[in-house]
Design an enzyme around this catalytic site. Structure first.
Site, short mmCIF file in Angstrom:
data_model
loop_
_atom_site.label_atom_id
_atom_site.label_comp_id
_atom_site.label_asym_id
_atom_site.label_seq_id
_atom_site.Cartn_x
_atom_site.Cartn_y
_atom_site.Cartn_z
N ASP A 210 0.56 -0.80 0.30
CA ASP A 210 0.14 -0.04 0.30
C ASP A 210 0.87 1.38 -0.43
OD1 ASP A 210 -2.62 1.35 0.24
OD2 ASP A 210 -2.54 1.65 2.51
N SER A 234 -6.72 5.10 0.14
CA SER A 234 -7.56 3.77 -0.98
C SER A 234 -8.35 3.83 -0.70
CB SER A 234 -6.74 3.01 -0.08
OG SER A 234 -5.01 3.61 -0.29
N GLN A 283 -5.41 -1.76 -6.76
CA GLN A 283 -6.18 -0.49 -6.26
C GLN A 283 -6.56 -0.13 -6.89
OE1 GLN A 283 -4.28 2.58 -3.35
NE2 GLN A 283 -3.89 0.85 -1.93
#
Length: 297
Positions: A210, A234, A283
């Site tokens: 991430d 996110s 993502q």
């Protein structure tokens, strides 16, 4: 953010508060909300607490529902969805008090022989020892200092393996802006060795996945990612673990963004260890411009 491996391991060592509930501590952060990679890693460790030790996580899919509040512990509740002959499925929900902040499904699998192929690692990437720290590159191309970026990564040793020209410098009007390739490569590993526990290494892979993935979706545009005038967060994150890998050895994180539209950025990432593909992730997140002046023009 944890600054040592000992701190990182401590936040992955969840406290059981019931048969299917676990509490994860916070290592502290200067962020306005909890780092999503930390929640991914802790949720995966919570799932591991409820499956047979010979089963290995091969995939996860998560949604970040609300921003986590830094400094507050997070409770992970695990639903034992299914235990089959070779697969186990778990649903993990993270909450702070009555606030549900995160939801994830994960699948675990008995290792077995089978067909085997993989993408090859990108060519002509400089070795990590020849790459500058990522904090130096970002410090030179954003409004935050090198020291602030170094604190952001904490326990991770990150090296910039792309051409620095991928970034638009704030206020740079020396040349006409062009749309740049939505790609980024970094080397990453923990700053010191980890225990030889595959669960910890997978959790750290989730943690670091991430790190920069959403930011790649802003690379082609004359804008500072998450800078003044941009709201970034996110929204969802998926990951697939293909092969065993150590997170304390150099990993090449190859990232690309196929699309950005309607205030959303979408990115893919591939993690290579010793030239072998070990994990993939995808993502989508919010990259909303709240001020047109955020564009570096």
């Amino acid at each position: 953010m944890p600054e040592t491996v000992a701190e990182l391991i401590s936040i992955l060592d969840l406290e059981p508060v019931g048969e299917s509930q676990f509490v994860g501590a916070d290592a502290g952060s200067t962020r306005q909300r909890v780092f999503g990679g930390k929640v991914l890693a802790q949720a995966l460790m919570a799932g591991y607490r409820t499956v047979a030790p010979h089963r290995i996580a091969h995939s996860l899919g998560a949604y970040f529902l609300r921003g986590g509040i830094p400094g507050q512990p997070i409770t992970y509740t695990v639903e034992r969805t299914r235990d089959g002959g070779s697969f186990s499925a778990r649903r993990i929900q993270a909450s702070q008090g009555e606030r549900v902040i995160f939801s994830m499904v994960a699948s675990f699998h008995d290792l077995e022989p089978g067909l085997n192929h993989a993408d090859v690692a990108p060519l002509h990437v400089p070795a990590p020892e020849h790459c500058p720290p990522l904090s130096e590159i970002l410090g030179a191309n954003s409004r935050r200092t090198v020291e602030a970026w170094g604190q952001e990564w904490g326990v991770l040793d990150t090296r910039f393996a792309s051409d620095p020209a991928v970034f638009y410098s704030p206020g740079d009007t020396s040349q006409p802006h062009r749309q740049r390739d939505a790609a980024l490569k970094i080397w990453v590993r923990t700053e010191s060795p980890l225990p030889s526990d595959y669960r910890i290494h997978q959790a750290v892979l989730a943690y670091l996945s991430d790190l920069t993935l959403l930011a790649v979706s802003a690379v082609p545009h004359p804008v500072e990612f998450a800078g003044p005038g941009m709201m970034a967060a996110s929204i969802d994150h998926s990951m697939w673990f293909h092969r065993p890998a150590r997170a304390d050895q150099w990993l090449l994180y190859d990232q690309v963004s196929p699309s950005a539209s309607a205030g959303l950025g979408f990115s893919f990432g591939r993690l290579f260890s010793h030239g072998q593909l070990v994990a993939s992730c995808a993502q989508e997140g919010l990259i909303r411009l709240t001020d047109p002046a955020a564009l570096v023009r």
